[in-house]
Design an enzyme around this catalytic site. Sequence first.
Site, PDB file in Angstrom:
ATOM      1  N   HIS A  66     -19.123  18.624  18.729  1.00 18.16           N
ATOM      2  CA  HIS A  66     -18.621  19.608  19.698  1.00 18.16           C
ATOM      3  C   HIS A  66     -19.755  20.571  20.023  1.00 18.16           C
ATOM      4  O   HIS A  66     -20.233  21.284  19.142  1.00 18.16           O
ATOM      5  CB  HIS A  66     -17.414  20.365  19.128  1.00 18.16           C
ATOM      6  CG  HIS A  66     -16.229  19.476  18.899  1.00 18.16           C
ATOM      7  ND1 HIS A  66     -15.314  19.204  19.897  1.00 18.16           N
ATOM      8  CD2 HIS A  66     -15.824  18.762  17.817  1.00 18.16           C
ATOM      9  CE1 HIS A  66     -14.378  18.378  19.418  1.00 18.16           C
ATOM     10  NE2 HIS A  66     -14.679  18.086  18.163  1.00 18.16           N
ATOM     11  N   ARG A  77     -19.576  22.812  22.692  1.00 24.22           N
ATOM     12  CA  ARG A  77     -18.957  24.053  23.211  1.00 24.22           C
ATOM     13  C   ARG A  77     -19.433  24.496  24.594  1.00 24.22           C
ATOM     14  O   ARG A  77     -18.928  25.482  25.128  1.00 24.22           O
ATOM     15  CB  ARG A  77     -19.141  25.220  22.228  1.00 24.22           C
ATOM     16  CG  ARG A  77     -18.569  24.969  20.847  1.00 24.22           C
ATOM     17  CD  ARG A  77     -17.063  24.790  20.859  1.00 24.22           C
ATOM     18  NE  ARG A  77     -16.527  24.701  19.497  1.00 24.22           N
ATOM     19  CZ  ARG A  77     -15.591  23.853  19.129  1.00 24.22           C
ATOM     20  NH1 ARG A  77     -15.058  23.011  20.006  1.00 24.22           N
ATOM     21  NH2 ARG A  77     -15.139  23.837  17.907  1.00 24.22           N
ATOM     22  N   ASP A  98      -9.945  14.288  22.154  1.00 26.55           N
ATOM     23  CA  ASP A  98     -10.141  14.887  20.836  1.00 26.55           C
ATOM     24  C   ASP A  98      -9.857  16.392  20.832  1.00 26.55           C
ATOM     25  O   ASP A  98     -10.188  17.112  21.762  1.00 26.55           O
ATOM     26  CB  ASP A  98     -11.559  14.649  20.322  1.00 26.55           C
ATOM     27  CG  ASP A  98     -11.740  15.224  18.928  1.00 26.55           C
ATOM     28  OD1 ASP A  98     -10.911  14.907  18.069  1.00 26.55           O
ATOM     29  OD2 ASP A  98     -12.677  16.001  18.720  1.00 26.55           O
ATOM     30  N   HIS A 148     -12.489  10.578  12.868  1.00 19.58           N
ATOM     31  CA  HIS A 148     -12.266  11.309  11.600  1.00 19.58           C
ATOM     32  C   HIS A 148     -11.024  10.890  10.816  1.00 19.58           C
ATOM     33  O   HIS A 148     -10.105  11.687  10.612  1.00 19.58           O
ATOM     34  CB  HIS A 148     -12.236  12.823  11.849  1.00 19.58           C
ATOM     35  CG  HIS A 148     -11.382  13.323  12.983  1.00 19.58           C
ATOM     36  ND1 HIS A 148     -10.093  12.906  13.185  1.00 19.58           N
ATOM     37  CD2 HIS A 148     -11.644  14.220  13.966  1.00 19.58           C
ATOM     38  CE1 HIS A 148      -9.603  13.523  14.241  1.00 19.58           C
ATOM     39  NE2 HIS A 148     -10.524  14.314  14.742  1.00 19.58           N
ATOM     40  N   ASN A 151      -9.200  20.069  11.007  1.00 12.07           N
ATOM     41  CA  ASN A 151      -8.196  19.159  11.521  1.00 12.07           C
ATOM     42  C   ASN A 151      -8.805  17.791  11.802  1.00 12.07           C
ATOM     43  O   ASN A 151      -9.722  17.714  12.609  1.00 12.07           O
ATOM     44  CB  ASN A 151      -7.628  19.728  12.831  1.00 12.07           C
ATOM     45  CG  ASN A 151      -6.190  19.345  13.024  1.00 12.07           C
ATOM     46  OD1 ASN A 151      -5.649  18.598  12.240  1.00 12.07           O
ATOM     47  ND2 ASN A 151      -5.595  19.830  14.094  1.00 12.07           N
ATOM     48  N   ASP A 191     -18.064  15.561  13.283  1.00 15.80           N
ATOM     49  CA  ASP A 191     -17.054  16.451  13.869  1.00 15.80           C
ATOM     50  C   ASP A 191     -17.545  17.900  13.825  1.00 15.80           C
ATOM     51  O   ASP A 191     -16.762  18.832  13.573  1.00 15.80           O
ATOM     52  CB  ASP A 191     -15.683  16.303  13.199  1.00 15.80           C
ATOM     53  CG  ASP A 191     -14.551  16.892  14.054  1.00 15.80           C
ATOM     54  OD1 ASP A 191     -14.818  17.308  15.201  1.00 15.80           O
ATOM     55  OD2 ASP A 191     -13.407  16.951  13.563  1.00 15.80           O
TER      56      ASP A 191
HETATM   57 ZN   LIG Z   1     -10.397  15.702  16.296  1.00 11.68          ZN
HETATM   58 ZN   LIG Z   2     -13.536  16.754  16.961  1.00  9.63          ZN
END
Ligand SMILES: [Zn+2]
Ligand SMILES: [Zn+2]
Length: 437
Positions: free
Chosen positions: A62, A64, A154, A234, A280, A307
Amino acid sequence: MTSYLLTGGRVVDPVSGTDAVADVSIADGKISSVGGKSGAADDTIDCAGLVIIPGLVDMHTHLREPGREDEETIASGSAAAAAGGFTAICAMPNTDPVADSASVVEMVWAAGREAGLVEVVPAGALSKGLEGKEMSDIGEMARSMATVKLFTDDGKGVQDALFVRRTMEYLMAFDGIYAEHCEDAALAEGGQMHEGDRSMSLGLRGIPAEAEELMAARDIALARLTGCRLHLLHISTAGTVELVRRAKADGIAVTAEATPHHFSLTDAVLETYDPNAKVNPPLRTETDRQAIIKGLADGTIDSIATDHAPHADHEKDQEISYAPPGLIGLETALALTLTNLVEPGHLTLAQAVERLSVAPARILGLDGQGGPIEAGAAANLCVFDPEAAWTVDPNALESKSNNTPFAGQTLKGKVVHTFFRGRRTAAAGIVQSEVFV
Ligand SMILES: [Zn+2]
Ligand SMILES: [Zn+2]
């Protein structure tokens, strides 16, 4: 362009089956020789005691940007990746705006090229606005300059099975990959951690393993029905590992990834109510952690993915039920793999390199990534010191965010140099900003 000669390092390349001390020379963005005679180079680097592997490839990052540049940007995330030994990262589409159109994925792709530290591979959303209702501009994204291959909502799971089926059928026209964050929203609603004895004793609402496993089972069934390639993001429970194992035995086109935090930690770390350990899917039990490790060892789980999920301090530093889930992972992934998988003997070093580089490059279809380390191949390399012990200090990391539950932990194995297309992007662990110009 500077040419390099890396002398005396141990080359570990699962693609060519190499595990030997050999000199590696780099010129014009490519590996010019491995072993054998090497000519003069602008810069000779002593790699005695170091290990040279293909650059790491993260299927799940990620960044952002656009939207939350205070937490991470494409440039700062690329720097974190280079420092962590990565030469390619797949940027998740849950940005603001969502990467659900050609214009957003092309912006991410172009900003990645401009940063120039790693290959930034944009993923596209499956649905418009990640709402799980209307299909995104999948065809346009696949045909855009970003040539998107992996599509995912996701951040949340797609709840509507008919939407999954139709999207899988459509994706097949582009050889696209349907990637799922397996989470049944109703079962997971309000959950702060794994549902079990610990969530009971801590008084936190739990997310049952079944919230993940139901969706994984549904998607595997729909991948069988449609023939579409499915990638499970994940995965975190013993049950999901078993579902993937059976699906692969049945010949279904499914791949899966697991994160370093899911093979390194359990829900026991939540006993301190550390918001940095809220993630998560949640950290699970020791039984689940062992199943993830076994899945990585026997190849049921294809890849290790970070992740990497940066969050601002002011959002993470609050009571656990208010803190957003997620943790940063690019700069600790290799060390956690070496410390928790290779050192205890669960995976060989070659297997670890396969999961961290070769397999994700193969799944994403990335040319020049994931090895081999041989003359003529693109010079995407990670050089690390297997014996170096270091203590994780969030303030010393390149990521703009600090949210890691590994702060203060001592890990073994440190990235020393990263080469991306023949340019040194990290040296002695420090990102080389001159490659920007
Ligand atoms: Zn996820
Ligand atoms: Zn993710």
